[in-house]
Design a protein around this motif. Structure first.
Motif, short mmCIF file in Angstrom:
data_model
loop_
_atom_site.label_atom_id
_atom_site.label_comp_id
_atom_site.label_asym_id
_atom_site.label_seq_id
_atom_site.Cartn_x
_atom_site.Cartn_y
_atom_site.Cartn_z
N MET A 1 34.06 -12.22 88.69
CA MET A 1 32.99 -12.29 87.58
C MET A 1 33.01 -13.65 87.28
SD MET A 1 34.00 -8.73 85.52
CE MET A 1 35.64 -9.08 85.27
N ILE A 2 31.73 -14.19 86.89
CA ILE A 2 31.62 -15.63 86.54
C ILE A 2 31.58 -15.46 84.93
CG2 ILE A 2 30.45 -17.65 86.44
CD1 ILE A 2 29.77 -17.09 89.51
N TYR A 3 32.56 -16.18 84.20
CA TYR A 3 32.43 -16.16 82.66
C TYR A 3 31.34 -17.40 82.10
CZ TYR A 3 33.14 -15.41 77.82
OH TYR A 3 33.02 -14.98 76.41
N GLY A 4 30.26 -17.15 81.71
CA GLY A 4 29.34 -18.15 81.65
C GLY A 4 27.85 -18.22 82.51
N ALA A 5 27.00 -17.83 81.81
CA ALA A 5 25.61 -17.57 82.73
C ALA A 5 24.60 -18.86 82.35
CB ALA A 5 24.80 -16.56 82.32
N GLY A 6 25.17 -19.82 82.09
CA GLY A 6 24.32 -21.06 82.01
C GLY A 6 24.32 -22.01 83.07
N MET B 1 26.25 -24.25 84.53
CA MET B 1 27.39 -24.25 85.59
C MET B 1 27.65 -22.90 86.09
SD MET B 1 30.13 -26.65 83.27
CE MET B 1 31.14 -26.75 84.50
N GLY B 2 27.27 -21.96 85.60
CA GLY B 2 27.58 -20.44 85.99
C GLY B 2 26.54 -20.41 87.33
N ASP B 3 25.34 -20.90 86.94
CA ASP B 3 24.53 -20.87 88.12
C ASP B 3 25.07 -21.80 89.27
OD1 ASP B 3 22.83 -19.40 86.96
OD2 ASP B 3 21.55 -21.01 86.03
N GLU B 4 25.74 -23.03 89.09
CA GLU B 4 26.08 -23.68 90.15
C GLU B 4 27.32 -22.95 90.99
OE1 GLU B 4 25.20 -26.70 91.04
OE2 GLU B 4 24.50 -27.86 89.42
N LEU B 5 28.07 -22.35 90.23
CA LEU B 5 29.26 -21.56 90.92
C LEU B 5 28.72 -20.70 91.64
CD1 LEU B 5 32.16 -21.41 91.49
CD2 LEU B 5 32.36 -19.80 89.28
N ALA B 6 27.64 -19.81 91.24
CA ALA B 6 27.11 -18.68 92.15
C ALA B 6 26.48 -19.11 93.31
CB ALA B 6 26.27 -17.80 91.06
N ASP B 7 25.68 -20.28 93.08
CA ASP B 7 25.18 -20.92 94.08
C ASP B 7 26.13 -21.42 95.32
OD1 ASP B 7 22.49 -21.88 95.51
OD2 ASP B 7 23.33 -23.62 95.10
N ILE B 8 27.07 -21.87 94.88
CA ILE B 8 28.02 -22.51 95.90
C ILE B 8 28.91 -21.57 96.46
CG2 ILE B 8 30.45 -23.89 95.98
CD1 ILE B 8 29.30 -25.54 93.74
N ASN C 1 27.76 -18.59 97.22
CA ASN C 1 26.34 -17.81 98.11
C ASN C 1 26.85 -17.95 99.49
OD1 ASN C 1 24.20 -15.95 98.75
ND2 ASN C 1 22.94 -17.79 98.77
N GLY C 2 27.08 -16.88 100.09
CA GLY C 2 27.27 -16.93 101.66
C GLY C 2 28.65 -16.74 102.14
N THR C 3 29.36 -17.18 101.13
CA THR C 3 31.02 -17.14 101.24
C THR C 3 31.68 -15.75 101.46
OG1 THR C 3 31.71 -17.39 99.15
CG2 THR C 3 31.41 -19.37 100.15
N ILE C 4 32.88 -15.55 101.52
CA ILE C 4 33.45 -14.13 101.45
C ILE C 4 33.61 -13.58 100.07
CG2 ILE C 4 34.68 -14.74 103.73
CD1 ILE C 4 37.31 -14.98 102.06
N ILE C 5 33.53 -14.56 98.87
CA ILE C 5 33.63 -14.01 97.88
C ILE C 5 32.25 -13.56 97.21
CG2 ILE C 5 33.97 -15.19 95.37
CD1 ILE C 5 35.85 -17.19 96.71
N LYS C 6 32.45 -12.52 96.57
CA LYS C 6 31.12 -11.91 96.25
C LYS C 6 31.07 -11.94 94.57
CE LYS C 6 29.84 -10.47 100.14
NZ LYS C 6 28.90 -11.46 100.89
N VAL C 7 29.94 -12.35 94.06
CA VAL C 7 29.67 -12.53 92.73
C VAL C 7 29.38 -11.26 91.95
CG1 VAL C 7 28.90 -13.85 90.51
CG2 VAL C 7 29.75 -14.82 92.74
N LYS C 8 29.95 -10.30 91.28
CA LYS C 8 29.66 -9.25 90.96
C LYS C 8 28.75 -9.25 89.67
CE LYS C 8 30.73 -5.92 93.00
NZ LYS C 8 30.06 -5.44 94.08
N CYS C 9 29.11 -10.25 88.80
CA CYS C 9 28.22 -10.39 87.58
C CYS C 9 28.40 -11.61 86.80
CB CYS C 9 28.24 -9.19 86.49
SG CYS C 9 30.14 -9.16 85.63
N PHE C 10 27.67 -11.94 85.88
CA PHE C 10 27.94 -12.98 84.87
C PHE C 10 28.39 -12.42 83.66
CE2 PHE C 10 24.70 -15.20 87.52
CZ PHE C 10 25.17 -16.22 87.91
N LYS D 1 20.04 -13.03 87.33
CA LYS D 1 19.88 -14.30 87.58
C LYS D 1 20.24 -14.54 89.16
CE LYS D 1 20.94 -17.62 84.77
NZ LYS D 1 21.47 -18.68 83.99
N ASN D 2 19.13 -14.56 89.85
CA ASN D 2 19.30 -14.59 91.34
C ASN D 2 19.83 -13.34 92.01
OD1 ASN D 2 17.98 -17.24 91.74
ND2 ASN D 2 19.90 -18.18 91.15
#
Length: 779
Positions: free
Chosen positions: A692-697, A699-706, A708-717, A729-730
Motif C-alpha cells: 500500500m502506498i501512503y500518500g496519493a499526491g 510522489m505517490g503517483d511517481e512510486l506507483a508509476d515506477i 508499474n510492470g514490476t512484480i510488486i502490485k500496488v493494492k491501494c493509496f 488514480k490510474n
C-alpha cells in the motif's frame, strides 16, 4: 524514396483501414525530424554560427544565447497574451546581443542544417495525395507558413501535394492550449465529415487528446514518448545521447511494422541499437582505407560475410571504386597454433598457466584428443587443487602428459602442419604483398595478433587491423608491432565498459555472425587449393533472430547513407562523440529493458576456445531463482561463474524493470522521481509482492508509476484527504487508513518528502494499538 515505406511503419499501420477524406499532419518530429535531442538545442548551434560570423556579441556564450532565446519566447507570450511569431520573439532580445535580423536569418539556416525529412510519413502523404485525399499540415510554431514551406522544400518534401499549412503563429491559436488550432481546420473544411478527418502527430496530449476533443480521429506518431523502451532508459542520461543519431534511430526502430509482434524486437534491436554502432564502424573503416590509400579490406569471419555486404553497399552508395572486399576465414582457434613460433616446454607451460581455461579448451587448442574427459569442465586453476590420485594433482598429471617427449614431437608436427596450411590459405586467397585492412568487432585483437605473428619473418607486410572496440590487452600487442586500432575503445581508452561484470560482447557476436561454424583449421582439396574447415553441427536456434537483426542493421544503413549524403558533416560530428556511442552498447548491457533481458538472454552461444563448453544461453533460468533467493545485491557482487553469463540480464528477468528503476535512482537526489526510485529499489530488494502506498499526491503517483510492470502490485493509496476516498488514480483505489487495513496487505511504502517521520510514527502507533504486524518502508 520508397513510395510505400509507410507500410512498414508500425505507427501508420492502422491507417490502412481508415476511410480518410482529409489528412492533417504535424510538421516537427513527425514529418520533419531534427539532428538534435530537443528543439531548443538548435539555438545553441545558432549562437555557435553567429559567433563564428561575428553577428552575436562575443561576450555572449552559446549556452547563454540559448537561454535568452528560450526566455524571449516566454516573455513574448506573457507580454502579448497570445500565440507569437518569429519577429515578436526576437523583439524581446536586447539590442546589444547583436544584429537581430541577421540572427533570425542564421536561425533559419541552422534549422535547415539540423532538419531532415521523415521518409515514412512523407511517403504516406504522397500515397494519400495520389488517392485523392486532401492534405493539410498543421503545426504549433512561431515560423510563418511561408518559412515552413521553405524548410520543407529544403529537406526535399513535395509541398505541391499540400492544400495549405495551418500554423499557430498566423492564427493566434494553438494545439497545446485546449486544441483550439483544430477549430481553424474545421472552419476551413466544414463540408468534410469529421469522421473522415485524421490527424497525425508525435505529442500525445496536443496531437491526440486535444484533437479528439473536436471529434477528429488522431494517430499518435511515436517520436519522443517511448515508455519502457530502450530509448526511455537511454534518456535518463541525456548528456550521453548522440543528437545526430537519436531521431534517425527512432525512425529505423519504427520501421518494424512489416513483421509480426513476436519478430519486431529483433529488427528493432538491429535497427536502433546495433545498427548505429555497426554502420558508423563501417564508414570509419572505409574512410580509413581511403586515407591510407589501401585497396583491400578483409573482414574477419564469422561476421565477415555480413560486414563484406555492408561495406560493399556503402562503397556503391558513395560511388567509391577500386576497393576490394573479401571475408577472411580465421578464428582464434584456427590461428592459435600457427601463431606459436615453436612448441617447447616454455610455450606449453605458459598455456597451462591460463587459470580460467578448461581442460577441454586446452586440448581443443592443441588439436589433440582429451584423455581427461571426466575433468573436461575443470579449469586449469581448479586443476591445481583437484586430486588425481597417487599424491598428484590433475594439473601435475596433465603437465607431465603434455611435456612427455613423444607428445611434444607430435605437437610440433601438428603445429608445423597447421602453420603451413594457414599460410597456403592466405597466399592462395589474398594478395599479401599489397597493403590491407582487416576489420572485426574486435576486443583483444587475438586473431589479428596471431596473423601478424604467423606472417612475421616470411617477407609479407603486416596489415592494419581495425576493430570497433580494442581493450587493454591490445596494448602489449601494439608494443610488439601489430597495428591494432579501435574505434570506440582504443588500447583500453574509454575501457570502463570492459571492466564491468555485465560486459557481454558475445551477444553482439551472435547476432552479426553468419550461420556457419567457426573456422577450426584448413585443409588441402584435390585441386591443391587450401580451404577453411568449419565447425559442423552448428545450432540454428538463433537463426531467425539473426536474420531479423541483420535486416534492421541494413535498414539503418540505408537511412544513414541517405542522411550522410544530405549532410556530409554528420559522420565527423558523430566520431567526435565516441564516448556517447559507447552508451548505446553499455546501456543495454548494464541496464537492459525487460524484453531485452528475455530475448537476448535466451540467445544460444558457444565458448569452446576459452571454456570448452558447448551451447548454452546468456541467462540460465537457474540463476533467476538464485537472484530471487539471495537478493539482488548479493548476486551482483559475486564473481561470474562464466564469461558468458550476463548478470544484468538475469536480474532484470527476475525483477522486471529493475534497470529502469536503477537509472531513475541515479537522477538528482532532490528530484521526486529519483527519490521514489530509491524507495522502489528498497521494496524490490526486500522481496515485496503487494504494498500500500501512503500518500496519493505527486510522489505517490511517481512510486506507483515506477512500480508499474514490476512484480510488486500496488493494492491501494492511503491518504488523509477525505475528498479522495473512494476515487481511483490510474486504476488504483484511494482509501482511508482504516479501509486500507481491511485489505490485509501488511507492507506500507511511505511516499513523502516532508512528513516521512510523522507518517512512520502514526503508523507505528496504530500498528501497536491494533496489534498489527505492519512493515513500514521509507527512505
Amino acid at each position: 524514396m520508397n513510395d510505400f515505406l509507410w507500410m512498414r511503419d508500425k505507427n501508420l499501420l492502422q491507417l490502412k483501414e481508415k476511410n480518410i477524406k482529409l489528412l492533417s499532419c504535424d510538421i516537427f518530429d513527425t514529418l520533419m525530424l531534427r539532428t538534435t535531442i530537443h528543439p531548443e538545442d538548435v539555438f545553441f548551434h545558432v549562437a555557435e554560427e553567429a559567433l563564428r560570423r561575428k553577428v552575436l556579441n562575443p561576450a555572449v556564450s552559446a549556452e547563454e544565447f540559448k537561454l535568452i532565446r528560450m526566455a524571449a519566447d516566454r516573455e513574448a507570450r506573457r507580454v502579448l497574451q497570445t500565440e507569437v511569431n518569429f519577429i515578436e520573439i526576437y523583439n524581446q532580445i536586447p539590442e546589444h546581443y547583436g544584429d537581430k535580423a541577421r540572427l533570425m536569418e542564421i536561425e533559419l539556416e541552422v534549422e535547415k542544417k539540423c532538419l531532415f525529412l521523415n521518409p515514412s510519413v512523407a511517403s504516406f502523404l504522397q500515397y494519400c495525395h495520389s488517392n485523392g485525399i486532401s492534405i493539410i499540415l498543421l503545426s504549433d510554431m512561431y515560423y510563418s507558413a511561408a518559412q515552413l514551406e521553405e524548410l520543407l522544400k529544403h529537406v526535399g518534401f513535395n509541398c505541391e501535394i499540400v492544400k495549405e499549412i495551418i500554423v499557430s503563429s498566423e492564427h493566434r491559436l494553438t494545439k497545446w492550449n485546449q486544441g483550439m488550432l483544430f477549430t481553424v481546420l474545421l472552419k476551413k473544411y466544414p463540408y468534410i465529415d469529421k469522421k473522415a478527418i485524421v490527424h497525425i502527430g508525435d505529442n500525445y496530449k496536443t496531437d491526440v487528446l486535444n484533437c479528439k476533443k473536436f471529434g477528429i480521429d488522431a494517430i499518435h506518431y511515436y517520436g519522443k514518448e517511448d515508455r519502457n523502451s530502450s530509448f526511455e532508459l537511454e534518456r535518463q542520461r541525456l548528456n550521453e545521447l548522440i543528437p545526430e543519431l537519436f531521431s534517425l534511430r527512432k525512425l529505423a526502430w519504427n520501421m518494424s511494422g512489416a513483421f509480426s509482434k513476436e519478430e519486431r524486437f529483433w529488427f528493432e534491436f538491429g535497427a536502433a541499437i546495433l545498427g548505429p554502432i555497426e554502420i558508423v564502424s563501417i564508414e570509419w573503416v572505409i574512410d580509413s582505407a581511403l586515407k591510407e590509400r589501401i585497396r583491400n579490406i578483409y573482414p574477419l569471419m564469422r561476421g565477415g560475410e555480413f560486414h563484406t555486404n555492408l561495406i560493399n553497399r556503402s562503397l556503391e552508395h558513395r560511388g567509391i571504386k577500386g576497393i576490394k572486399v573479401k571475408p577472411l576465414y580465421v578464428s582464434r582457434r584456427s590461428t592459435f597454433l600457427p601463431s606459436i613460433k615453436e612448441i617447447n616446454k616454455d610455450t606449453l607451460q605458459s598455456l597451462l598457466n591460463v587459470s580460467w581455461m578448461t581442460v577441454e579448451a586446452l586440448f581443443r587448442r592443441l588439436k589433440i584428443s582429451n584423455i581427461f574427459e571426466d575433468y573436461s569442465d575443470v579449469t586449469l586453476g581448479q586443476s591445481e587443487k583437484t586430486n588425481f590420485g597417487n599424491g598428484k594433482t590433475l594439473k601435475q598429471v596433465i603437465t607431465n602428459y603434455l611435456l612427455s617427449p613423444d607428445l611434444m614431437e607430435r605437437l610440433k608436427r601438428i603445429q608445423e602442419s597447421e602453420s603451413d596450411l594457414l599460410l597456403k590459405y592466405l597466399i592462395g586467397n589474398f594478395d599479401l604483398n599489397e597493403p590491407y585492412i582487416t576489420y572485426d568487432i574486435g576486443h583483444a585483437g587475438t586473431i589479428q595478433f596471431s596473423l601478424d605473428q604467423h606472417l612475421r619473418g616470411k617477407g609479407y607486410p603486416k596489415g592494419i587491423h581495425l576493430m570497433t572496440m580494442a581493450n587493454e590487452m591490445t596494448l602489449d600487442r601494439i608494443l610488439k608491432g601489430s597495428q591494432l586500432r579501435g574505434l570506440l575503445c582504443n588500447a583500453g581508452i574509454n575501457g570502463k565498459i570492459y571492466r564491468s561484470k555485465n560486459w557481454m560482447p558475445g551477444i553482439i557476436d551472435e547476432l552479426i555472425t553468419e550461420n556457419v561454424g567457426s573456422t577450426i583449421g584448413y585443409k588441402k582439396e584435390h585441386s591443391s587449393k587450401v580451404v577453411p574447415i568449419l565447425e559442423q553441427n552448428v545450432h540454428t536456434n538463433n537463426q531467425k533472430a539473426k536474420e531479423l537483426c541483420q535486416q534492421g542493421i541494413v535498414f539503418f544503413q540505408s537511412l544513414f547513407l541517405n542522411l550522410q549524403k544530405e549532410k556530409p558533416w554528420i559522420l565527423e560530428r558523430i566520431l567526435n562523440q565516441k564516448e556517447k556511442l559507447i552508451w548505446i552498447l553499455s546501456r543495454f548491457m548494464e541496464y537492459p529493458t525487460y524484453q531485452e533481458a528475455v530475448e537476448l538472454g535466451n540467445l544460444e552461444h558457444e565458448n569452446l576456445f576459452d571454456e570448452g563448453h558447448s551451447y548454452g544461453i546468456f541467462c540460465p533460468s537457474h540463476l533467476e531463482n538464485q537472484v530471487r533467493t539471495e537478493g539482488i545485491t548479493s548476486f551482483v557482487q559475486k564473481r561470474r561463474t562464466s564469461l558468458l553469463v550476463w548478470p544484468a540480464g538475469v536480474v532484470e528477468r527476475a525483477f522486471p524493470h529493475y534497470s529502469k528503476i536503477s537509472l531513475f535512482k541515479q537522477g538528482d537526489a532532490k528530484n521526486s522521481r529519483a527519490f521514489m526510485a530509491n524507495l522502489a529499489l528498497k521494496l524490490l530488494e526486500d522481496g515485496e509482492c503487494e504494498i500500500m502506498i501512503y500518500g496519493a499526491g505527486q510522489m505517490g503517483d511517481e512510486l506507483a508509476d515506477i512500480l508499474n510492470g514490476t512484480i510488486i502490485k500496488v493494492k491501494c493509496f492511503i491518504d488523509k484527504n477525505e475528498s479522495l476516498w473512494g476515487s481511483n488514480k490510474n486504476g488504483i483505489p484511494v482509501l482511508s487508513l482504516d479501509d486500507a487495513l481491511k485489505l490485509k496487505v501488511r507492507t506500507v511504502a511511505v511516499a513523502s518528502f516532508a512528513y516521512t517521520s510523522e507518517i512512520i510514527r502514526d503508523l507505528k502507533n496504530l500498528s501497536q494499538k491494533m496489534k498489527l504486524d505492519l512493515k513500514i518502508v521509507a527512505v
